[in-house]
Design an enzyme around this catalytic site. Structure first.
Site, PDB file in Angstrom:
ATOM      1  N   HIS A 332      56.991  48.529 107.614  1.00  0.00           N
ATOM      2  CA  HIS A 332      56.543  48.286 106.239  1.00  0.00           C
ATOM      3  C   HIS A 332      56.368  49.349 105.319  1.00  0.00           C
ATOM      4  CE1 HIS A 332      55.009  43.940 107.283  1.00  0.00           C
ATOM      5  NE2 HIS A 332      55.151  44.561 108.373  1.00  0.00           N
ATOM      6  N   LYS A 519      46.382  45.859  93.197  1.00  0.00           N
ATOM      7  CA  LYS A 519      46.726  46.370  94.424  1.00  0.00           C
ATOM      8  C   LYS A 519      46.064  47.230  94.837  1.00  0.00           C
ATOM      9  CE  LYS A 519      51.003  46.768  92.214  1.00  0.00           C
ATOM     10  NZ  LYS A 519      51.948  45.965  93.117  1.00  0.00           N
ATOM     11  N   ARG A 520      46.265  48.155  95.978  1.00  0.00           N
ATOM     12  CA  ARG A 520      45.438  49.066  96.634  1.00  0.00           C
ATOM     13  C   ARG A 520      45.816  50.570  95.454  1.00  0.00           C
ATOM     14  NH1 ARG A 520      42.858  49.094 101.358  1.00  0.00           N
ATOM     15  NH2 ARG A 520      42.409  51.283 101.191  1.00  0.00           N
ATOM     16  N   LYS A 525      51.938  53.902  93.534  1.00  0.00           N
ATOM     17  CA  LYS A 525      51.781  52.610  92.907  1.00  0.00           C
ATOM     18  C   LYS A 525      51.601  52.982  91.212  1.00  0.00           C
ATOM     19  CE  LYS A 525      50.087  49.950  96.946  1.00  0.00           C
ATOM     20  NZ  LYS A 525      51.069  48.775  97.040  1.00  0.00           N
ATOM     21  N   THR A 627      54.210  42.153  97.472  1.00  0.00           N
ATOM     22  CA  THR A 627      53.968  40.504  97.639  1.00  0.00           C
ATOM     23  C   THR A 627      53.363  40.096  96.475  1.00  0.00           C
ATOM     24  OG1 THR A 627      52.330  41.013  99.259  1.00  0.00           O
ATOM     25  CG2 THR A 627      54.299  40.241 100.000  1.00  0.00           C
ATOM     26  N   LYS A 631      53.539  36.547  93.810  1.00  0.00           N
ATOM     27  CA  LYS A 631      52.368  35.985  93.471  1.00  0.00           C
ATOM     28  C   LYS A 631      52.466  35.639  92.003  1.00  0.00           C
ATOM     29  CE  LYS A 631      50.102  37.201  97.707  1.00  0.00           C
ATOM     30  NZ  LYS A 631      49.551  38.478  98.279  1.00  0.00           N
TER      31      LYS A 631
HETATM   32  C1  26W Z   1      46.492  53.810 108.382  1.00  0.00           C
HETATM   33  C2  26W Z   1      48.026  53.752 108.560  1.00  0.00           C
HETATM   34  C3  26W Z   1      48.586  52.687 107.954  1.00  0.00           C
HETATM   35  C4  26W Z   1      49.838  52.907 107.457  1.00  0.00           C
HETATM   36  C5  26W Z   1      50.520  51.991 106.991  1.00  0.00           C
HETATM   37  C6  26W Z   1      48.156  51.560 107.647  1.00  0.00           C
HETATM   38  C7  26W Z   1      48.537  50.591 106.773  1.00  0.00           C
HETATM   39  C8  26W Z   1      50.109  50.898 106.686  1.00  0.00           C
HETATM   40  C9  26W Z   1      50.661  49.505 105.923  1.00  0.00           C
HETATM   41  C10 26W Z   1      52.226  49.479 106.509  1.00  0.00           C
HETATM   42  C11 26W Z   1      50.743  49.718 104.621  1.00  0.00           C
HETATM   43  C12 26W Z   1      51.112  48.382 103.922  1.00  0.00           C
HETATM   44  O1  26W Z   1      50.329  47.429 103.822  1.00  0.00           O
HETATM   45  N1  26W Z   1      52.478  48.305 103.685  1.00  0.00           N
HETATM   46  C13 26W Z   1      52.781  47.136 102.555  1.00  0.00           C
HETATM   47  O2  26W Z   1      53.304  46.090 103.497  1.00  0.00           O
HETATM   48  C14 26W Z   1      53.685  45.349 102.616  1.00  0.00           C
HETATM   49  C15 26W Z   1      54.125  43.901 103.564  1.00  0.00           C
HETATM   50  O3  26W Z   1      55.361  43.980 104.037  1.00  0.00           O
HETATM   51  C16 26W Z   1      54.734  45.244 101.582  1.00  0.00           C
HETATM   52  O4  26W Z   1      54.921  44.380 100.722  1.00  0.00           O
HETATM   53  C17 26W Z   1      54.411  46.828 100.742  1.00  0.00           C
HETATM   54  O5  26W Z   1      55.323  47.014  99.909  1.00  0.00           O
HETATM   55  C18 26W Z   1      53.815  47.434 101.838  1.00  0.00           C
HETATM   56  O6  26W Z   1      53.105  48.853 100.990  1.00  0.00           O
END
Ligand code: 26W
Length: 788
Positions: A332, A519-520, A525, A627, A631
């Site tokens: 991801h 978004k976060r 971003k 995503t 929406k």
């Molecule tokens: C703490 C480490 C960590 C690293 C990465 C925690 C969480 C993550 C996730 C991979 C971050 C995340 O939410 N990624 C997002 O995933 C979505 C679903 O596929 C994508 O639509 C987003 O672009 C992506 O940033």
């Protein structure tokens, strides 16, 4: 239990009376929850029985996050009883809206990754596929955000309440998880932790199918502790495992508790799967598919090996063959700081036997590479263990049969850059599965007004087959449809004003363009670019008396990881600029800034439908998919964004003329990064506007009260603007002008909006899940109820 409104009313009234109170909304909520639970329970039992009888393959989706949001309304929708309940309650003097809001928000995720998992569960059940979620029952979900003096503060959340109608505890299915200790076979000095499952029903919209989201809670085990261990310490450490969600997305911190959480949920889930396997162990891959959502559950690979070797008594080759035909992996993110790497020493101490197995996987893979005379650089990249560090993404690729990215561009970047060597080694493993969203929550539930307009125009078949939304295409030139669409958008804008307006002193113009960035908060971003642009609009309105743009309201929403100082300063900057803009009697007629506190799934349901413009402005190549972009699109919002993540595919579908695209392309960004040829300072020098903006920002003039903006300064100047905010700034400002011009031609505008809705069906997660099922998991549809 009830098929008609009258039956519902009768039953509901009877039960409410039994509580001794018949006007109390809190009791009404509890009664309604209990009724839903009873309706669901029968189908749930029946579904499990059908799966058992059919003996077909089951999917288990392993994820450290499930951002499910409130479930009551969604459940009523999926059961097909939302309208009768809504009407019935109304006639009894209750508002379903109000009752829905009583449900504490299960915020068991940070953002995109966790929300995707929730959309996938909804689609699996709707498509009548046997697929379940496995995760952790965090006592505290993501923190509640309050804005205090413009700054983010974090408060703990508690989503678990006494009513408890949403889940059932299954003591009978508890398992024991081994931590620490000495190596197999004795498992000496192990600290056992009990994992207790709480099951939540996931109700399929098509009726009948009720799948399971199983969340594990950590509790003390009854087994003896190692002599050296203090009981109270053990108790506290155990409770900590499922105490709270890590509030970081995309920054890996290497904390032992995080690793414990990962191992805890993987081991518990795998033990249960093996224990209830309906076939001989050697047929595992024919009966079980496990999808790991990013690398957070990648430890499932050596753990499955451990169980097959040590518990089932298989030989290495056989165990490896079964493991690598059962597990598949979704990546991801390509952000370096989000790539999980664990210290060997940490793994070796916390899970010694698992670490030993990782070493063996690594040793064998390296031997194979050496035999192929793999070059040194590639060898290093493909090493699972490298310099005392375990690279989880490499382990995940080596140990699974399929690896996917979440949008075409993202998958291409994985294949050609991030995981290039592994792609060359295992070309057949790699595939793309562009993300999707459940149209049931994000359109049907969030926007009943638009749903009705669509259904009145093209019939209701699209609800089951969202791709049929493309039948709307022809309405792009139908004036009365366009008028109706505009009216719907106005309703949603008014509702959003009511929703956020309660706590605000300044007025939002309902006729203004609603431009939404939710978004976060993260550097890539680029919320910073948005707020700098707003500041530049402010300056122009103040200084140029001919510049009087059509009114726009800029909405922001999102949380920053508590330790991410840069992101927190951007939040502060937004609030400072908002304050100034909103207080200025001249400027506020043209622009207005709203920061929506504590953005979460429920706020999202109000915001996506109300947007005219969807801000998707990440630095190209950085956003894996996005995503939120989908929406907005599905609700007729028009993308203003870069060619990044799934924006690329959105634009492919709607056409460039139906979106506002700007900025450097991913190839250009990657070249600038590779050759280090970007000079932020030069960009500033070349542009008087930027020069002034930045000078004032850095002098603190824009940011009065912000205190220290050293992190923003550091990014833009010392770190040479790593996300190309300055480089893309003019292009961004330009496309905003184009957008405002386009809005002036209303017929044109609403035509664009129609086009976006019409093309959004492909972004339903039903499509994504069907693809995963056909190409990766190979599930069979199981009818639970005979359809009439
Ligand atoms: C703490 C480490 C960590 C690293 C990465 C925690 C969480 C993550 C996730 C991979 C971050 C995340 O939410 N990624 C997002 O995933 C979505 C679903 O596929 C994508 O639509 C987003 O672009 C992506 O940033």
């Amino acid at each position: 239990m009830f098929d008609s409104k009258e039956e519902f009313k009768k039953e509901f009234t009877k039960r409410l009376k039994q509580t001794g109170e018949d006007k109390d909304p809190g009791l009404a909520y509890a009664v309604l929850g209990a009724m839903v639970r009873e309706v669901v329970e029968k189908d749930w039992v029946r579904t499990n029985k059908r799966y058992e009888e059919a003996g077909t393959k089951q999917l288990y989706y392993f994820s450290i996050e499930f951002l499910i949001g409130r479930m009551l309304g969604q459940n009523l929708h999926n059961l097909g009883i939302f309208p009768i309940v809504q009407k019935g309650l109304q006639e009894l003097g209750f508002s379903l809206d109000e009752l829905e809001e009583m449900e504490p928000e299960p915020g068991l995720g940070n953002g995109g990754l966790g929300r995707l998992a929730a959309c996938f569960l909804d689609s699996l059940a709707a498509l009548q596929l046997p697929g379940h979620g496995y995760g952790i029952r965090y006592k505290g979900g993501l923190f509640t955000q309050r804005i205090e003096n413009g700054f983010q503060s974090e408060y703990p959340t508690n989503w678990i309440t006494e009513t408890g109608n949403r889940e059932i505890r299954r003591d009978d299915l508890s398992v024991e998880i081994p931590f620490y200790g000495r190596l197999h076979p004795n498992l000496k000095d192990v600290e056992w932790v009990k994992a207790v499952p709480y099951d939540m029903p996931i109700i399929g919209a098509s009726g009948g199918t009720v799948n399971t989201l199983r969340l594990w809670q950590a509790e003390i085990s009854g087994r003896p502790l190692p002599e050296t261990k203090d009981f109270e310490e053990y108790e506290a450490e155990t409770a900590a495992i499922s105490d709270r969600l890590y509030p970081n997305d995309s920054l890996v911190t290497g904390k032992i508790l995080r690793l414990k959480q990962q191992y805890f949920m993987c081991s518990a889930s795998l033990q249960t799967i093996l224990r209830t396997l309906p076939c001989p162990i050697r047929q595992l891959p024919d009966h079980v598919a496990i999808q790991i959502n990013d690398t957070h559950p990648a430890i499932a690979i050596p753990e499955l090996m451990r169980l097959l070797l040590d518990v089932e008594g298989l030989e290495w080759e056989e165990a490896w063959n079964l493991t690598t035909r059962t597990i598949s992996y979704t990546n991801h993110t390509i952000l370096g700081e989000a790539m999980e790497k664990w210290d060997s020493s940490l793994l070796a101490s916390l899970v010694p036997r698992v670490y030993e197995i990782i070493q063996e996987i690594d040793r064998r893979f390296k031997a194979q590479l050496q035999e192929q005379q793999c070059k040194e650089e590639a060898f290093k990249k493909m090493s699972i263990i490298d310099g005392g560090i375990v690279k989880m993404a490499v382990l995940a690729v080596v140990g699974s049969y399929k690896v996917n990215g979440v949008a075409q561009l993202h998958t291409d970047i994985l294949k050609n850059r991030e995981l290039k060597e592994l792609h060359r080694q295992f070309p057949e493993k790699f595939h793309n599965k562009t993300n999707g969203i459940t149209h049931r929550r994000w359109l049907i539930k969030a926007n009943p007004e638009l749903t009705k307009l669509i259904t009145d125009s093209i019939g209701e078949e699209w609800i089951k087959k969202p791709i049929l939304l493309n039948n709307l295409e022809k309405f792009a030139i139908d004036s009365s449809f366009l008028e109706a669409l505009k009216a719907v958008k106005q309703t949603k804008k008014n509702q959003l004003i009511d929703h956020v307006g309660k706590s605000r002193d300044s007025l939002i113009d309902p006729l203004s363009i609603f431009d939404i960035h939710i978004k976060r908060f993260h550097g890539y971003k680029r919320q910073l670019m948005n707020i700098l642009h707003i500041q530049s609009l402010y300056d122009r309105i103040k200084e140029d008396s001919t510049f009087r743009p059509y009114p726009r309201t800029f909405f922001f929403g999102g949380k920053a990881a508590p330790g991410y100082e840069f992101a927190k300063q951007v939040i502060k900057l937004i609030n400072v600029v908002a304050d100034k803009v909103n207080k200025d009697p001249l400027v506020r007629k043209h622009i207005h800034v709203v920061f929506v506190e504590d953005y979460n799934v429920s706020h999202g349901e109000k915001m996506f439908p109300a947007a005219d413009v969807s801000e998707q402005i990440s630095t190209a190549s950085k956003e894996a998919s996005g995503t939120g972009n989908m929406k907005f699109m599905m609700n007729g919002g028009i993308t203003l964004g870069t060619l990044d993540g799934a924006n690329v595919e959105i634009v492919d579908h709607v056409g460039k003329e139906n979106a506002f695209i700007f900025g450097l392309h991913s190839q250009q960004i990657m070249m600038l990064e590779k050759h280090k040829t970007y000079r932020a300072q030069e960009v500033i020098e070349e542009s008087p506007e930027l020069k002034r903006l930045i000078a004032r920002l850095l002098q603190g003039e824009l940011s009065d009260g912000i205190g220290n903006i050293s992190f923003i300064r550091k990014q833009l100047v010392d770190l040479n603007d790593p996300y190309f905010v300055l480089k893309d700034f003019h292009s961004y400002a330009g496309v905003h002008e184009k957008m405002v011009e386009a809005y002036a031609d209303q017929k044109e505008w609403w035509g664009m909006s129609v086009k976006n809705i019409a093309e959004s069906g492909i972004f339903s997660s039903d499509r994504t899940i069907q693809q995963y099922s056909d190409e990766v998991w190979r599930l069979e549809k199981i009818l639970v109820r005979i359809e009439s």
